[in-house]
Write a protein that holds these residues in place. Structure first.
Motif, PDB file in Angstrom:
ATOM      1  N   ALA A 171       0.894  -0.950  -0.123  1.00  0.00           N
ATOM      2  CA  ALA A 171       0.047   0.055  -0.090  1.00  0.00           C
ATOM      3  C   ALA A 171       0.820   1.100   0.099  1.00  0.00           C
ATOM      4  O   ALA A 171       1.895   1.175   0.663  1.00  0.00           O
ATOM      5  CB  ALA A 171      -0.893   0.092   1.253  1.00  0.00           C
ATOM      6  N   GLU A 172       0.527   2.218  -0.831  1.00  0.00           N
ATOM      7  CA  GLU A 172       1.035   3.515  -0.737  1.00  0.00           C
ATOM      8  C   GLU A 172       1.203   4.315   0.386  1.00  0.00           C
ATOM      9  O   GLU A 172       2.279   4.969   0.633  1.00  0.00           O
ATOM     10  CB  GLU A 172       0.931   4.181  -2.207  1.00  0.00           C
ATOM     11  N   ARG A 173       0.096   4.347   1.090  1.00  0.00           N
ATOM     12  CA  ARG A 173       0.149   5.264   2.337  1.00  0.00           C
ATOM     13  C   ARG A 173      -0.205   4.055   3.437  1.00  0.00           C
ATOM     14  O   ARG A 173      -1.185   3.224   3.555  1.00  0.00           O
ATOM     15  CB  ARG A 173      -1.331   5.987   2.124  1.00  0.00           C
ATOM     16  N   LEU A 174       0.501   4.470   4.491  1.00  0.00           N
ATOM     17  CA  LEU A 174       0.108   3.698   5.659  1.00  0.00           C
ATOM     18  C   LEU A 174       0.381   2.061   5.406  1.00  0.00           C
ATOM     19  O   LEU A 174      -0.295   1.442   5.531  1.00  0.00           O
ATOM     20  CB  LEU A 174      -1.002   3.660   6.542  1.00  0.00           C
ATOM     21  N   PRO A 175       1.580   1.675   5.088  1.00  0.00           N
ATOM     22  CA  PRO A 175       1.672   0.092   4.303  1.00  0.00           C
ATOM     23  C   PRO A 175       2.205  -0.538   5.645  1.00  0.00           C
ATOM     24  O   PRO A 175       2.417  -1.769   5.285  1.00  0.00           O
ATOM     25  CB  PRO A 175       3.048   0.216   3.563  1.00  0.00           C
ATOM     26  N   VAL A 176       1.999  -0.306   6.969  1.00  0.00           N
ATOM     27  CA  VAL A 176       2.280  -1.164   8.008  1.00  0.00           C
ATOM     28  C   VAL A 176       1.138  -1.474   8.989  1.00  0.00           C
ATOM     29  O   VAL A 176       0.344  -0.313   9.121  1.00  0.00           O
ATOM     30  CB  VAL A 176       3.354  -0.759   8.980  1.00  0.00           C
ATOM     31  N   ALA A 177       0.705  -2.703   9.080  1.00  0.00           N
ATOM     32  CA  ALA A 177      -0.618  -2.851   9.981  1.00  0.00           C
ATOM     33  C   ALA A 177      -0.120  -3.317  10.910  1.00  0.00           C
ATOM     34  O   ALA A 177       0.880  -4.368  11.179  1.00  0.00           O
ATOM     35  CB  ALA A 177      -1.465  -3.880   9.229  1.00  0.00           C
ATOM     36  N   ARG A 178      -0.512  -2.791  12.492  1.00  0.00           N
ATOM     37  CA  ARG A 178      -0.246  -3.457  13.730  1.00  0.00           C
ATOM     38  C   ARG A 178      -1.366  -4.307  14.076  1.00  0.00           C
ATOM     39  O   ARG A 178      -2.655  -3.958  13.844  1.00  0.00           O
ATOM     40  CB  ARG A 178      -0.244  -2.301  14.578  1.00  0.00           C
ATOM     41  N   VAL A 179      -0.986  -5.514  14.367  1.00  0.00           N
ATOM     42  CA  VAL A 179      -1.937  -6.609  14.655  1.00  0.00           C
ATOM     43  C   VAL A 179      -2.064  -7.117  15.813  1.00  0.00           C
ATOM     44  O   VAL A 179      -0.957  -7.323  16.318  1.00  0.00           O
ATOM     45  CB  VAL A 179      -1.836  -7.667  13.455  1.00  0.00           C
ATOM     46  N   LEU A 180      -3.091  -7.426  16.518  1.00  0.00           N
ATOM     47  CA  LEU A 180      -3.137  -8.347  17.849  1.00  0.00           C
ATOM     48  C   LEU A 180      -3.495  -9.694  17.130  1.00  0.00           C
ATOM     49  O   LEU A 180      -4.616 -10.060  16.840  1.00  0.00           O
ATOM     50  CB  LEU A 180      -4.033  -7.752  18.738  1.00  0.00           C
ATOM     51  N   VAL A 181      -2.588 -10.507  17.273  1.00  0.00           N
ATOM     52  CA  VAL A 181      -2.769 -12.123  17.169  1.00  0.00           C
ATOM     53  C   VAL A 181      -3.507 -12.484  18.235  1.00  0.00           C
ATOM     54  O   VAL A 181      -3.484 -12.422  19.374  1.00  0.00           O
ATOM     55  CB  VAL A 181      -1.366 -12.468  16.656  1.00  0.00           C
ATOM     56  N   ASP A 182      -4.314 -13.668  17.870  1.00  0.00           N
ATOM     57  CA  ASP A 182      -5.103 -14.495  18.555  1.00  0.00           C
ATOM     58  C   ASP A 182      -4.251 -15.469  19.395  1.00  0.00           C
ATOM     59  O   ASP A 182      -4.604 -16.849  19.064  1.00  0.00           O
ATOM     60  CB  ASP A 182      -6.536 -14.997  18.150  1.00  0.00           C
ATOM     61  N   LYS A 183      -3.297 -15.250  20.043  1.00  0.00           N
ATOM     62  CA  LYS A 183      -2.625 -16.074  20.896  1.00  0.00           C
ATOM     63  C   LYS A 183      -2.633 -15.789  22.357  1.00  0.00           C
ATOM     64  O   LYS A 183      -1.905 -14.715  22.768  1.00  0.00           O
ATOM     65  CB  LYS A 183      -1.053 -15.926  20.314  1.00  0.00           C
ATOM     66  N   GLY A 184      -3.563 -16.506  23.069  1.00  0.00           N
ATOM     67  CA  GLY A 184      -3.756 -15.992  24.563  1.00  0.00           C
ATOM     68  C   GLY A 184      -2.368 -16.230  25.436  1.00  0.00           C
ATOM     69  O   GLY A 184      -2.710 -16.052  26.727  1.00  0.00           O
ATOM     70  N   VAL A 185      -1.344 -16.637  25.061  1.00  0.00           N
ATOM     71  CA  VAL A 185      -0.143 -16.644  25.879  1.00  0.00           C
ATOM     72  C   VAL A 185       0.397 -15.372  26.348  1.00  0.00           C
ATOM     73  O   VAL A 185       0.537 -14.437  25.668  1.00  0.00           O
ATOM     74  CB  VAL A 185       0.823 -17.457  25.555  1.00  0.00           C
ATOM     75  N   LEU A 186       0.852 -15.144  27.669  1.00  0.00           N
ATOM     76  CA  LEU A 186       1.170 -13.944  28.176  1.00  0.00           C
ATOM     77  C   LEU A 186       2.442 -13.244  27.474  1.00  0.00           C
ATOM     78  O   LEU A 186       2.553 -12.125  27.484  1.00  0.00           O
ATOM     79  CB  LEU A 186       1.294 -14.158  29.654  1.00  0.00           C
ATOM     80  N   HIS A 187       3.473 -14.203  27.205  1.00  0.00           N
ATOM     81  CA  HIS A 187       4.573 -13.389  26.577  1.00  0.00           C
ATOM     82  C   HIS A 187       4.532 -13.259  25.297  1.00  0.00           C
ATOM     83  O   HIS A 187       5.567 -12.712  24.706  1.00  0.00           O
ATOM     84  CB  HIS A 187       5.942 -14.607  26.628  1.00  0.00           C
ATOM     85  N   LEU A 188       3.252 -13.209  24.561  1.00  0.00           N
ATOM     86  CA  LEU A 188       2.989 -12.731  23.173  1.00  0.00           C
ATOM     87  C   LEU A 188       2.006 -11.616  23.432  1.00  0.00           C
ATOM     88  O   LEU A 188       1.282 -11.429  22.316  1.00  0.00           O
ATOM     89  CB  LEU A 188       2.627 -13.980  22.410  1.00  0.00           C
TER      90      LEU A 188
END
Length: 715
Positions: free
Chosen positions: A46-63
């Motif tokens: 994507a030309e504008r804002l090419p980075v997506a910050r994602v919360l992955v569905d991994k319920g472990v605390l260290h992630l």
């Protein structure tokens, strides 16, 4: 053999032309198998804002953090903050091709933010798929979920599993109705019975944010009063959220709102609605089509726009405590919402918990109650049957009912139904020593002994019969029923009143309402049906069995259950009578006689303040094997003012019984330690425990350790 059943009967080669045409048509109309999400190798970003910050569905605390992904140009329009996405997770740095990281398993997640640059210096993997363009995770819900995760030492992914319902494609494809204009402010109605009821409704209607602990008067008007509070909030142009303990209570508030405001102004969020209907209602709230929500525990996260009021009914009910990680409580979540959104707060109940008394004691909320004269007019007459009365009552020793209770039931049946509350469901009674009331235990496994037909004693855990029992405490040989089940009680009452129908309400079959005609209604606590016109009388049997539970909340919980049953009885002026079989000198019994749950909660709060128990202090429970608990507490950097109590052994899980939440697996011996901190250190305690649990998870420790903040039962 006919020409239609030739040698090629089983295959398509010998089939007639008509059949071949039918096969080709079926293949052509069949759905094409869905391809796996692409890796987007070599695709433009994507030309504008090419980075997506994602919360992955991994319920472990260290992630429990966000991960950055590249946004392909083809997904630019759909990849907006709040949508569900799928990403490849788990690929190492060595799996890089053409500047993109590849590999890893597909996991679900939420796109939280679009950014121009990433804080990560290495190559980024690309978003694999936008599951749906529907933005389901807004900033307010994300902030609330993060606050809940921090309070309960849990992960954000686990909280969002509770907050955002599973996707239903058909529900998303349907459009939500257009929002209705704000209604007119309702009149005061039955809120006039309370000293500041009219002022509370007026503050809601004018856009204020009052905070109140409401001690509701007995009777059926509580649902109508909640509906008027919601209507007053809607009249100010804001939204409202009401959370109740079960579907029956939600249905009553739903009916009251429909009668007051009509249809289309509120949503009902309960599990009984089914996944598609419930998700459609949730989407209507998220899109702003509906501004008011009534629901059970999961509705505490409902994304109501312009939230003006959060209300919880009967916060002492066990149903308000979530059993899935991180196990938040409805009351505390709504307190967080009131603080984050600056909205009004209403905690209502016929009884009063110690936590509610603390809100008033600290000045955070104001009391909302009726005067003593109004309470006397609304409450039934309460009479007690103590140990001395039972010792002098020959009928009570031979039959199920003491004479006073039998007379109250007989008199009540002349005018309407009679409620009989039994603290245990089922048939077989648990036994105790007749002299000292020590529970009868099995000699082999220490399980509780139950009386069977024919006078046989059998262990409830291992099933062995006991033929020569004697009390280990006093040496007695006589037994008495410790708690008799609801079905056994119904049978005995049916023999005592043969001309009267007997109905039962419990876990297997819960009645919602019963007619106002004479009948005996035997119910377990919390399953009492509402009688048309109210019950003529109520019998609260085996009250001491609830009071002797080894739990800090035993007295508070017993009083709450008694008052909930007594609130369904007609007022004293109409002949309503409640008979409780419990020692009259005990504090909860005296509070019931005076109908003063607030006074009981205030005294309990003062005692807990002296002892340093919750809610005055914050507490966490750490459970696991002895070695695991010791290792965990040794590694955790607890606050300097933290105090560790224990550890002590946990009761083993009985074979063949459902495992209690947080309890040990069958066959394992666990211990539990309590960590206590004074007020103001709760956040530091949660952070320390979460950090220690995350480090333990990252190391891949085999022995589990369970951490629960604010455990409901601390012994």
């Amino acid at each position: 053999m006919s020409s239609e059943n030739g040698p090629g009967d089983g295959g398509a080669e010998g089939a007639p032309p008509e059949q071949l045409a039918l096969i080709r048509e079926s293949v052509r109309k069949a759905k094409v198998p869905r391809a796996k999400p692409r890796t987007w190798r070599g695709a433009a970003l994507a030309e504008r804002l090419p980075v997506a910050r994602v919360l992955v569905d991994k319920g472990v605390l260290h992630l429990d953090r966000y991960f950055d992904y590249a946004v392909p140009a083809d997904l630019d329009a759909q990849a907006q903050p709040g949508v569900r996405v799928r990403v490849r997770f788990g690929a190492g740095r060595h799996r890089v091709r053409e500047g993109r990281r590849e590999g890893g398993g597909l996991v679900d997640g939420f796109l939280v933010e679009r950014r121009a640059e990433s804080d990560y210096s290495g190559p980024l993997a690309a978003l694999a798929q936008v599951v749906s363009p529907e933005p389901v995770l807004g900033e307010e819900l994300l902030g609330l979920a993060r606050a809940v995760a921090d309070r309960y030492a849990g992960s954000l992914a686990d909280v969002l599993q509770l907050a955002v319902p599973p996707r239903n494609a058909r529900a998303e494809q349907r459009s939500s109705p257009a929002p209705l204009p704000p209604p007119r402010a309702p009149d005061t109605g039955s809120w006039e019975r309370y000293e500041h009821g009219g002022a509370f409704l007026g503050a809601l209607a004018s856009g204020g944010a009052p905070r109140a602990v409401w001690n509701a008067l007995p009777g059926p008007l509580w649902s109508e009063e909640l509906a008027r509070a919601v209507a007053a909030t809607l009249a100010s142009g804001r939204g409202a959220l009401v959370v109740v303990p079960d579907g029956r209570a939600a249905a009553r508030v739903d009916a009251a709102l429909t009668e007051l405001l009509g249809t289309g102004r509120h949503a009902l969020l309960t599990a009984d609605a089914g996944p598609e209907k419930r998700y459609a209602q949730w989407l209507a709230v998220r899109r702003g089509s509906v501004r008011a929500v009534v629901g059970t525990r999961a509705a505490m996260f409902a994304p109501v726009r312009d939230l003006g009021l959060v209300a919880v009914w009967d916060d002492g009910d066990d149903s308000h405590s979530e059993q899935h990680a991180p196990q938040p409580h409805t009351r505390d979540v709504l307190l967080l919402r009131a603080a984050l959104d600056g909205c009004a707060f209403l905690l209502g109940s016929w009884s009063c918990t110690v936590e509610a008394a603390q809100l008033v004691e600290s000045g955070w909320a104001r009391p909302l109650a009726a005067g003593r004269e109004q309470v006397r007019r609304a409450a039934p007459l309460v009479r007690t049957v103590g140990d001395g009365d039972l010792a002098r009552d020959e009928a009570a020793r031979a039959a199920r009912l003491p004479t006073l209770a039998w007379q109250a039931a007989r008199e009540g049946l002349r005018h309407g139904p009679v409620l009989v509350q039994v603290p245990r469901r089922g048939y077989a009674p648990r036994m105790a020593c007749d002299r000292c009331r020590a529970p009868a235990r099995c000699r082999h496994c220490s399980g509780p002994l139950q009386g069977q037909d024919g006078g046989v004693l059998r262990c409830d855990w291992c099933g062995r019969e006991e033929s020569s029992w004697h009390c280990q405490e006093c040496g007695g040989f006589r037994l008495r029923a410790q708690v008799v089940g609801a079905r056994r009680t119904a049978e005995e009452l049916g023999r005592a009143f043969p001309a009267v129908p007997v109905r039962t309400s419990g876990r297997e079959h819960v009645l919602d309402t019963v007619p106002g005609t004479p009948a005996l209604v035997v119910s377990t606590p919390g399953a009492e049906p509402v009688a048309e016109g109210g019950y003529a009388a109520a019998l609260l049997l085996d009250g001491w069995a609830m009071l002797v539970r080894p739990d800090l909340r035993a007295g508070e919980d017993a009083l709450r259950r008694w008052i909930a049953a007594g609130a369904l009885v007609r007022p004293q002026a109409e002949g309503g009578t409640v008979v409780v079989v419990a020692e009259p000198t005990l504090r909860p019994v005296q509070a019931l006689v005076r109908w003063d749950p607030v006074g009981h909660a205030v005294r309990e709060l003062a005692e807990r303040a002296e002892l340093g128990f919750p809610p005055v202090s914050r507490m966490a429970a750490v459970s696991g094997t002895p070695a695991a608990v010791a290792d965990f507490l040794g590694a955790a950097e607890l606050p300097p003012d933290a105090e560790v109590l224990g550890p002590v052994p946990l009761p083993p899980a009985p074979p063949g019984r459902p495992r209690r939440s947080g309890g040990p697996p069958p066959g394992e011996h666990w211990e539990r330690a309590l960590v206590r901190v004074p007020p103001g250190s709760g956040a530091a305690l949660a952070t320390a425990l979460k950090t220690a649990q995350a480090a333990r998870t990252a190391r891949g420790s085999e022995e589990p350790v369970r951490v629960r903040i604010d455990p409901p039962d601390i012994g």
